[in-house]
Structure formats: structure tokens, C-alpha cells
Design a protein around this motif. Structure first.
Motif, short mmCIF file in Angstrom:
data_model
loop_
_atom_site.label_atom_id
_atom_site.label_comp_id
_atom_site.label_asym_id
_atom_site.label_seq_id
_atom_site.Cartn_x
_atom_site.Cartn_y
_atom_site.Cartn_z
N GLU A 215 20.17 -11.66 10.14
CA GLU A 215 18.92 -12.38 9.98
C GLU A 215 17.71 -11.49 10.27
O GLU A 215 16.66 -11.62 9.64
CB GLU A 215 18.90 -13.61 10.90
N GLY A 216 17.86 -10.58 11.23
CA GLY A 216 16.76 -9.67 11.51
C GLY A 216 16.46 -8.75 10.34
O GLY A 216 15.30 -8.46 10.03
N THR A 217 17.52 -8.31 9.66
CA THR A 217 17.31 -7.47 8.48
C THR A 217 16.64 -8.26 7.36
O THR A 217 15.74 -7.75 6.68
CB THR A 217 18.65 -6.91 7.98
N LEU A 218 17.06 -9.51 7.16
CA LEU A 218 16.42 -10.34 6.14
C LEU A 218 14.95 -10.59 6.49
O LEU A 218 14.09 -10.60 5.60
CB LEU A 218 17.16 -11.68 6.00
N ALA A 219 14.67 -10.81 7.78
CA ALA A 219 13.28 -11.00 8.18
C ALA A 219 12.45 -9.74 7.93
O ALA A 219 11.30 -9.81 7.48
CB ALA A 219 13.22 -11.40 9.66
N LEU A 220 13.04 -8.58 8.21
CA LEU A 220 12.33 -7.32 7.95
C LEU A 220 12.09 -7.14 6.46
O LEU A 220 11.01 -6.69 6.04
CB LEU A 220 13.15 -6.16 8.50
N LEU A 221 13.06 -7.50 5.65
CA LEU A 221 12.89 -7.39 4.20
C LEU A 221 11.83 -8.36 3.69
O LEU A 221 11.08 -8.05 2.77
CB LEU A 221 14.22 -7.65 3.49
N TYR A 222 11.77 -9.54 4.29
CA TYR A 222 10.72 -10.48 3.92
C TYR A 222 9.35 -9.91 4.28
O TYR A 222 8.38 -10.02 3.54
CB TYR A 222 10.94 -11.81 4.63
N TRP A 223 9.29 -9.26 5.43
CA TRP A 223 8.04 -8.66 5.90
C TRP A 223 7.60 -7.52 4.97
O TRP A 223 6.42 -7.36 4.66
CB TRP A 223 8.25 -8.16 7.32
N THR A 224 8.56 -6.71 4.55
CA THR A 224 8.22 -5.53 3.77
C THR A 224 8.34 -5.74 2.27
O THR A 224 8.09 -4.81 1.50
CB THR A 224 9.15 -4.35 4.15
N GLY A 225 8.74 -6.94 1.84
CA GLY A 225 8.78 -7.21 0.41
C GLY A 225 9.99 -6.63 -0.29
O GLY A 225 9.87 -5.85 -1.23
N ASP A 226 11.19 -7.00 0.17
CA ASP A 226 12.44 -6.58 -0.49
C ASP A 226 12.56 -5.08 -0.67
O ASP A 226 12.83 -4.57 -1.75
CB ASP A 226 12.59 -7.27 -1.84
N GLY A 227 12.35 -4.36 0.40
CA GLY A 227 12.61 -2.93 0.34
C GLY A 227 11.37 -2.07 0.30
O GLY A 227 11.45 -0.88 0.53
N SER A 228 10.22 -2.64 0.00
CA SER A 228 9.00 -1.85 0.06
C SER A 228 8.69 -1.55 1.51
O SER A 228 8.86 -2.39 2.39
CB SER A 228 7.84 -2.63 -0.57
N LEU A 229 8.23 -0.35 1.77
CA LEU A 229 7.95 0.05 3.14
C LEU A 229 6.57 -0.38 3.60
O LEU A 229 6.17 -0.06 4.70
CB LEU A 229 8.10 1.57 3.27
N GLU A 230 5.84 -1.07 2.76
CA GLU A 230 4.48 -1.48 3.12
C GLU A 230 4.43 -2.99 3.31
O GLU A 230 4.62 -3.75 2.36
CB GLU A 230 3.50 -1.07 2.02
N PRO A 231 4.20 -3.49 4.53
CA PRO A 231 4.11 -4.93 4.73
C PRO A 231 2.86 -5.50 4.09
O PRO A 231 1.89 -4.78 3.84
CB PRO A 231 4.08 -5.06 6.26
N THR A 232 2.88 -6.78 3.82
CA THR A 232 1.74 -7.45 3.21
C THR A 232 1.08 -8.37 4.23
O THR A 232 1.72 -8.86 5.16
CB THR A 232 2.18 -8.27 2.00
N LEU A 233 -0.20 -8.61 4.03
CA LEU A 233 -0.94 -9.50 4.93
C LEU A 233 -0.39 -10.92 4.86
O LEU A 233 -0.33 -11.62 5.87
CB LEU A 233 -2.43 -9.47 4.56
#
Length: 441
Positions: free
Chosen positions: A275-293
């Protein structure tokens, strides 16, 4: 008029179609998509032969490392044993100082018990070192069919695999195994005197260390699969309950702990990593290393809740205790009679989940509008309820070790409150600055 000619205006459809240019995956002078230049079709037998040869290399590395570690295995055994079984020490066990200390001393009930324990610890060392080698050999096996960006992802995963394996070992060594063996020492207090067999106990230690070295690869596997386009975060999130069930099945089948404590912790850790990995992917946009506001703002309830929960655990406020003594004696005797008393936390969680899922099935069978609306609300509450069920089940332990560990921290409440407020203020300030900068540019 010659054959093949037409009178009047030309018909565009009759014009000969020029042959399409073949697709060239190689990059042109201006750049572009780079293909897999080494990709070629080979017979199945050659693929199988190459796969086995690379697997043999991994096993060879594992064997070499195990052979190097084997002469020092006895020292490692003593270090691990007396790190987790604190009442005992090598000197006290050698002299037989007291019953309290001797209960945690190792006992050999098999002629080859010590040799097998040394083999296990040497194999564990070889397994940890062989993990990144396995990732690298799998990369070499699939390299001809990978694009350049996929090759970069795969190569970057080799050192990452070793780092995650070491983190998993440290997590098990510092937190998990001490809690488990503290529970083992005292869960039968007043009913029986426990004695630890070197073979079986060390098998549990090695298996838990190896388990955590492996399951800490879960974030790497998920990130790698998504970056290479094999799957997506949404696909994994939609099937999370299947993964949870699979984690629990693996943990309970391949774990020798008869009390159910160790597989319970393994399952919880695997779910948290997933779940932590899925949350990180949600934060970064499915693999993008740049989070969104937008994602950072949407995570506000989780940030506040997690920060508050961590602050509560670290504070000196009273923690909820076990309700084991409140369970009717008849129920405990029945569960103990079938040999499942050690699995009581898991049974409690499963009963709660079964009641919830049964309610969903009942509502699904009713075709009224009201029941359908209720069904939708309950489905949205499924994940939080499963987590709550696991937490409730955990407190069925007579002495929850994680609660005891939290009680031993007991930071002053003003200090914890100041820390929580500082974290939340930094989070909100970061969001405000982010909005301001985006409005400026």
C-alpha cells in the motif's frame, strides 16, 4: 482507349498506393524512440538453456558466499540468538545461572542441530548477496527485448535490490524478531516453562530474516513493473484484496511459528509495503518522479491522520491494552482444544471480515434502491474496515509486543504535540508555497 485507362476526371481511389515505409525503431539523427536492436527470435530450447545457465550462476554465487560465511557461522549464531533472547547470555547459558536465564538458552535435541544451524545462517548470507545477482541475471536474460529506458530501469534496480534487502534484514533484526521472542518468552508464563530448541528456533530466525529481505523487494518489483509498462497502479489498486489474501496465505503457509505471531507480522509488513508503494505511485503519478500539487493536496487527510497516530504512539498517553482476558473462557477453551489458540488474533480479524463480507453478499442479493446505495457505501468502507479488523485482532494477543514497545518510548506529551504541530505546519506551508509558485509562473 487503352485497357486500364479511364475517361473523365481522375479517381483518387484508382491511384496506386505507394508502399508504406517500414517502421524503424532505431533513433534517427534527431533522436526519437530507440528500439530493442538485439531482439531476435530464438528457439524455445535456447531460451530455456540460457535461463538455466543464468540461474546456475546465481546459485553458484549463493554457494560461494555461503562457503565463505560458514566458518564464522557459530559467532553469527551467538550474536543473533542473544540479541533476540535478552534474558540469556553466552556466559549465563554456559554456567546455568538461573532458571529465568536458562529458559532462553539454546538446547540441541538433534545430533546435527548445530551443524544445520550453521548451514542455515551461511545460506541466509548467500541468499541476501544473491538477490541483486538474480536481478542482474534476469536483466541480462531479458536485455535483448528491452528498450533503452527499460534497460536503465532494470540496471538501476540491481543496487536498489541489495539496499532493500539490507533494510529488510535490519527491520527484522531491530524490530520484528525482538518483539516476537519477547512474546514467546512470556505468552506461556504461569502455564508452562518454555525451552528453545536450537534447530527449530534458529530456523525461525533465519526464515524471518530471509523473509524480510525478500518482501522488502515488493516496492522494487511494483515500481519496475509499472515503469516498464507491464501493469499500472490502478490495476494493482483495484485488485489489492487479492494481493492481501495472497500475502496472508504465503506468510501462514511458509512460516514455522506455531503461535501465529510471526506470520501475522509478516502479512502486515507486506500489506504496508504494497500500500505504501501504491500511495507513492499515486503521489508521483504512476512512475513519474515529479509529484503534483493536486496529489499532495488530496493526501492531506492521510498526512494529518498518520502524523497524529505516530505522535500518539510515541507519546506517554496510555495505549489500548489487550482484551484477551475479556474473551469468554468457553471460547478460549474451544479454540485451544483445536490447537488454534496461537492464531487467535488472525481468527478475530477473519471473523470481523467474514461478517462484513457476508453483509455485502446479503445486500447484493436484494435488488432495492436503498440496499444498493448501502452496498456502495459499504464497498467504499471495505479497505478501512479490513485494516480496523486487523488492528482489533492484534489486540487479542495476551501481551501485544508492539504496544509494549510503544509504552517503552513514552515521550513527554508537550514534546510530541510540538513535533506533530511542526510537521503539519511544514506540510501546509509547503502546499501554500507550491500554490504561490505555480500562480507566479
Amino acid at each position: 482507349m487503352a485497357e486500364g485507362e479511364t475517361g473523365g476526371a481522375d479517381v483518387p481511389g484508382d491511384e496506386p498506393t505507394p508502399p508504406a515505409e517500414p517502421y524503424d525503431p532505431e533513433p534517427g539523427p534527431e533522436g526519437g524512440l530507440e528500439g530493442a536492436p538485439d531482439d531476435e527470435e530464438l528457439p524455445l530450447t535456447e531460451h530455456i538453456e540460457e535461463m538455466f545457465s543464468r540461474l546456475l550462476r546465481v546459485l553458484l554465487v549463493m554457494a560461494v558466499v555461503s562457503g565463505v560465511v560458514f566458518p564464522f557461522a557459530e559467532q553469527i549464531i551467538n550474536f543473533l540468538w542473544y540479541s533476540y533472547l535478552q534474558p540469556a547470555s553466552a556466559e549465563a547459558c554456559a554456567q546455568g545461572v538461573s532458571a529465568a536465564r536458562s529458559s532462553a538458552c539454546p538446547r540441541v535435541y538433534h545430533p546435527l542441530g548445530l551443524i544445520l544451524a550453521r548451514l542455515k545462517v551461511a545460506t541466509l548470507a548467500g541468499f541476501v548477496v544473491a538477490l541483486p545477482v538474480l536481478v542482474y541475471e534476469s536483466y541480462l536474460f531479458m536485455r535483448p527485448g528491452l528498450y533503452s529506458h527499460e534497460r536503465r530501469y532494470y540496471l538501476a534496480s540491481v543496487p536498489t535490490s541489495l539496499v532493500l534487502a539490507v533494510v529488510g534484514l535490519l527491520f527484522a533484526h531491530i524490530l520484528v524478531l525482538p518483539a516476537i521472542f519477547t512474546y514467546f518468552l512470556f505468552y506461556s508464563e504461569g502455564a508452562a516453562e518454555i525451552a528453545f530448541s536450537l534447530g527449530q528456533t534458529f530456523e525461525l530466525m533465519v526464515l524471518m530474516l530471509g523473509f524480510f529481505a525478500f518482501i522488502f523487494q515488493i516496492p522494487l518489483f511494483i515500481m519496475l513493473a509499472i515503469m516498464m509498462g507491464v501493469t499500472s497502479r490502478r490495476w494493482l489498486a483495484d485488485r489489492r484484496l487479492y494481493f492481501w489474501a495472497g500475502f496472508a496465505t504465503v506468510a501462514f503457509i511458509f512460516n514455522p511459528d506455531p503461535t501465529g505471531m510471526a506470520p501475522f507480522i509478516v502479512t502486515a509488513t507486506m500489506i504496508v509495503l504494497f500500500e505504501g508503494t501504491l500511495a507513492l505511485l499515486y503521489w508521483t503519478g504512476d512512475g513519474s518522479l515529479e509529484p503534483t500539487l493536486e496529489n499532495a493536496t488530496a493526501a492531506r487527510p492521510y498526512v494529518w491522520a498518520t502524523t497524529g497516530l505516530v505522535g500518539y504512539v510515541l507519546s506517554s498517553l496510555p495505549m489500548p491494552g489487550s482484551y484477551y482476558d475479556a474473551i469468554p473462557t468457553v471460547v478460549v477453551d474451544v479454540i485451544d482444544g483445536v490447537g488454534l489458540l496461537g492464531y487467535l488474533p488472525a481468527l478475530v480479524a477473519l471473523v470481523i471480515i467474514a461478517i462484513f463480507e457476508g453483509t455485502l453478499l446479503t445486500l447484493k442479493g436484494r435488488a432495492t434502491r436503498r440496499s444498493y446505495q448501502t452496498l456502495l457505501r459499504l464497498r467504499r468502507a471495505r479497505i478501512p474496515l479490513w485494516i480496523t479488523a486487523v488492528a482489533i485482532g492484534y489486540f487479542a494477543n495476551p501481551r501485544p509486543p508492539l504496544v509494549q514497545a510503544a509504552d517503552s518510548i513514552a515521550l513527554p506529551a508537550p514534546t510530541v504535540a510540538a513535533g506533530v504541530l511542526a510537521v503539519l505546519a511544514a506540510y501546509e506551508l509547503g502546499l501554500a508555497l507550491w500554490r504561490w509558485r505555480r500562480a507566479e509562473y
